[in-house]
Design a protein around this motif. Structure first.
Motif, mmCIF file in Angstrom:
data_model
loop_
_atom_site.group_PDB
_atom_site.id
_atom_site.type_symbol
_atom_site.label_atom_id
_atom_site.label_comp_id
_atom_site.label_asym_id
_atom_site.label_seq_id
_atom_site.Cartn_x
_atom_site.Cartn_y
_atom_site.Cartn_z
ATOM 1 N N ASP A 40 24.618 -2.775 -22.424
ATOM 2 C CA ASP A 40 23.827 -2.365 -20.932
ATOM 3 C C ASP A 40 24.403 -1.047 -20.551
ATOM 4 N N SER A 41 24.510 0.008 -20.144
ATOM 5 C CA SER A 41 25.062 0.952 -19.469
ATOM 6 C C SER A 41 25.431 1.649 -20.484
ATOM 7 N N ASP A 42 25.920 3.695 -19.859
ATOM 8 C CA ASP A 42 25.868 4.243 -20.661
ATOM 9 C C ASP A 42 27.295 5.076 -20.542
ATOM 10 N N LYS A 43 27.639 5.502 -21.544
ATOM 11 C CA LYS A 43 29.666 5.387 -21.877
ATOM 12 C C LYS A 43 29.415 6.025 -22.675
ATOM 13 N N HIS A 44 30.870 6.797 -22.438
ATOM 14 C CA HIS A 44 31.209 7.493 -23.845
ATOM 15 C C HIS A 44 31.036 6.912 -25.140
ATOM 16 N N THR A 45 30.665 6.353 -26.336
ATOM 17 C CA THR A 45 30.420 5.813 -27.575
ATOM 18 C C THR A 45 31.498 6.295 -28.447
ATOM 19 N N ILE A 46 31.755 5.818 -28.852
ATOM 20 C CA ILE A 46 32.880 5.370 -30.091
ATOM 21 C C ILE A 46 32.567 4.438 -31.159
ATOM 22 N N LEU A 47 31.822 5.253 -32.533
ATOM 23 C CA LEU A 47 31.929 4.294 -33.386
ATOM 24 C C LEU A 47 32.427 4.141 -34.466
ATOM 25 N N PHE A 48 32.779 3.316 -34.966
ATOM 26 C CA PHE A 48 33.700 2.542 -36.326
ATOM 27 C C PHE A 48 32.558 1.728 -37.144
ATOM 28 N N PHE A 49 32.334 2.147 -38.369
ATOM 29 C CA PHE A 49 31.004 2.145 -39.419
ATOM 30 C C PHE A 49 31.831 1.774 -40.497
ATOM 31 N N GLY A 50 31.064 0.549 -41.526
ATOM 32 C CA GLY A 50 31.486 0.479 -42.357
ATOM 33 C C GLY A 50 32.106 -0.860 -42.700
ATOM 34 N N LEU A 51 32.236 -1.375 -44.468
ATOM 35 C CA LEU A 51 33.159 -2.059 -44.376
ATOM 36 C C LEU A 51 34.692 -2.120 -44.387
ATOM 37 N N ILE A 52 35.344 -3.058 -43.358
ATOM 38 C CA ILE A 52 36.669 -3.066 -42.833
ATOM 39 C C ILE A 52 37.884 -3.383 -44.123
ATOM 40 N N ARG A 53 38.496 -2.845 -44.346
ATOM 41 C CA ARG A 53 39.702 -3.139 -45.353
ATOM 42 C C ARG A 53 41.402 -2.302 -44.552
ATOM 43 N N ASP A 54 41.567 -2.669 -45.010
ATOM 44 C CA ASP A 54 43.397 -2.076 -44.260
ATOM 45 C C ASP A 54 43.480 -0.670 -44.586
ATOM 46 N N TYR A 55 43.367 -0.401 -45.350
ATOM 47 C CA TYR A 55 43.411 1.268 -45.592
ATOM 48 C C TYR A 55 42.612 2.066 -44.450
ATOM 49 N N LYS A 56 41.970 1.622 -43.594
ATOM 50 C CA LYS A 56 40.949 2.373 -43.150
ATOM 51 C C LYS A 56 40.944 2.488 -41.187
ATOM 52 N N GLY A 57 42.146 1.488 -41.415
ATOM 53 C CA GLY A 57 42.804 1.616 -39.935
ATOM 54 C C GLY A 57 42.047 1.062 -38.627
ATOM 55 N N LEU A 58 41.614 0.749 -38.794
ATOM 56 C CA LEU A 58 40.881 -0.087 -37.767
ATOM 57 C C LEU A 58 42.023 -0.811 -36.547
ATOM 58 N N ASP A 59 42.958 -0.925 -37.076
ATOM 59 C CA ASP A 59 43.353 -1.398 -35.453
ATOM 60 C C ASP A 59 44.542 0.152 -35.230
ATOM 61 N N ILE A 60 44.234 1.015 -36.033
ATOM 62 C CA ILE A 60 44.738 2.251 -34.942
ATOM 63 C C ILE A 60 43.782 2.481 -34.301
ATOM 64 N N LEU A 61 42.572 2.383 -34.185
ATOM 65 C CA LEU A 61 42.014 3.000 -33.665
ATOM 66 C C LEU A 61 41.653 1.649 -31.941
ATOM 67 N N ILE A 62 41.962 0.832 -32.281
ATOM 68 C CA ILE A 62 41.671 -0.631 -31.062
ATOM 69 C C ILE A 62 43.503 0.025 -30.423
ATOM 70 N N GLU A 63 44.057 0.279 -31.301
ATOM 71 C CA GLU A 63 45.409 0.334 -30.125
ATOM 72 C C GLU A 63 44.967 2.272 -29.778
ATOM 73 N N ALA A 64 44.258 2.826 -29.922
ATOM 74 C CA ALA A 64 43.823 4.089 -29.430
ATOM 75 C C ALA A 64 43.309 3.257 -28.383
ATOM 76 N N PHE A 65 42.406 2.943 -28.635
ATOM 77 C CA PHE A 65 41.006 2.754 -27.806
ATOM 78 C C PHE A 65 41.891 1.663 -25.907
ATOM 79 N N ASN A 66 42.911 1.217 -26.201
ATOM 80 C CA ASN A 66 43.378 0.816 -25.271
ATOM 81 C C ASN A 66 44.152 1.517 -24.485
ATOM 82 N N ASN A 67 43.634 2.896 -24.824
ATOM 83 C CA ASN A 67 44.922 4.277 -23.654
ATOM 84 C C ASN A 67 43.628 4.834 -23.556
ATOM 85 N N LEU A 68 42.332 4.162 -23.446
ATOM 86 C CA LEU A 68 41.266 5.056 -22.799
ATOM 87 C C LEU A 68 40.884 4.322 -21.328
#
Length: 377
Positions: A195-223
């Motif tokens: 629902d609802s329109d917001k600024h939308t960020i996409l992380f897409f693709g196979l999730i592996r350690d080197y792809k840094g999803l944890d970094i993005l989740i931490e960064a999202f905490n600051n928004l």
């Protein structure tokens, strides 16, 4: 001329198979092309995902192929080489992305006809998740080829470290064009039941350690509350650590997780629902995700690793964060939206897409082929 391609094709799924199918179809417009496939790509116990094969929900490109190569059965290596020799191609093209395949494909390459030139498209030379046998296996494989196509400067540098005299050409990853037309953001969000329109960020693709999803989740905490994060892709390994980070995130109610393999038919929904694609990678060479983002004309924010800077910043289609750091990633995401950078990047993406075509990529392969000596180095 006759061209054999030895790699994974339908019914295998994933980016490598998609790439191969697109290349097969493009080369087939001007040449007689035949696909040679795996009977077994990975043993099940070595494959980290749920399945290696397309399912009824996948909209994969079907390519007729000869399934003959078993990655762990040496007898099949001989049989594969014999099948290829029998067809008598002028050129054999292979894909190389992990040293696990070096013995099987390397042996086949050494056994084909002397007149057949062998070119490999190198996704990686030095893998993101290294193993002790990588260097030995990769050197064996490289010596089995006449020449190489690399898709980033970082891969060419890695190639020359192991094979200083290697003949190669650089041609960036072509833009994927088999995912269909763009749809509106509103329709895409409805399809995803968001629902609802917001600024939308996409992380897409196979999730592996080197792809840094944890970094993005931490960064999202600051928004702030005007942002939303969509995570879409199958986790290779446990998703538990990411789930814990999400649970502790103050913005967790605006994080949408689709932890499964995304079939081709659903890819437009995720990209068209987003405003920007974020690749917070710790290591990389190039990324097939950027090729999908370009198809849907979505800018990319990525970290300064491997060949991502040359494909994103140098092309003017996104932002490169100096380091894989949550605070720096937060600043770049805010900069993208606050300064409304999407329009300028989308104009550049439209221009770049005309250059990064499958036709131009195929022409590079033929240019390299014509430059090679008949005898292997």
């Amino acid at each position: 001329m006759k061209i054999a391609i030895l790699s994974c094709f339908y019914p295998y799924r994933g980016g490598i198979a998609q790439f191969n199918a697109n290349l097969f179809n493009e080369l087939g417009k001007s040449h007689d092309v035949r696909a040679f496939n795996f009977t077994r790509q990975y043993p099940n116990f070595l494959f980290p995902g749920k399945t290696q094969y397309v399912t009824e929900n996948d909209n994969a490109i079907e390519v007729e192929s000869t399934a003959v190569l078993d990655s762990i059965n040496p007898i099949s290596y001989i049989r594969t080489a014999q099948e290829i020799k029998k067809w008598d191609p002028d050129l054999l093209i292979m894909r190389y992305w992990i040293s696990f395949f070096a013995p099987s494909q390397g042996v086949v390459a050494r056994m084909v006809s002397k007149k057949c030139r062998v070119i490999s498209i190198l996704d990686n030379v030095i893998p993101h998740e290294p193993r002790f046998f990588d260097s030995v296996f990769t050197k064996f494989y490289l010596k089995s080829n006449h020449g190489f196509i690399v898709m980033s400067e970082s891969v060419s540098k890695d190639l020359l470290k192991l094979s200083p005299d290697a003949k190669y050409l650089l041609s960036p990853h072509p833009v994927y064009n088999h995912f269909g037309a763009k749809i509106s953001k509103e329709k895409a969000l409805r399809n995803l039941k968001i629902d609802s329109d917001k600024h939308t960020i996409l992380f897409f693709g196979l999730i592996r350690d080197y792809k840094g999803l944890d970094i993005l989740i931490e960064a999202f905490n600051n928004l702030d509350s005007s942002y939303r994060l969509i995570i879409a892709g199958e986790s290779y390994g446990s998703f538990d650590k990411y789930a814990k980070l999400i649970e502790k995130n103050i913005n967790r109610q605006r994080i949408y997780v689709f932890n499964n393999y995304i079939p081709d038919s659903q890819v437009p929904d995720f990209f068209c629902a987003s405003d920007v694609v974020v690749l917070p990678y710790r290591s990389a060479t190039q990324s097939g995700i950027t090729a999908i983002a370009q198809h849907f004309e979505k800018p990319v924010i990525t970290t300064n690793v491997g060949g991502l800077k040359e494909s994103i910043e140098n092309s003017g289609i996104g932002i490169v964060v100096p380091e894989a750091n949550a605070n720096q990633l937060t600043i770049s995401i805010q900069d993208f939206f606050i300064n409304n950078r999407a329009t300028e990047y989308q104009i550049k993406i439209s221009e770049i897409n005309k250059i990064y075509s499958w036709s131009n990529f195929s022409q590079k392969i033929m240019e390299l082929y014509k430059s090679l000596d008949i005898c292997k180095q």
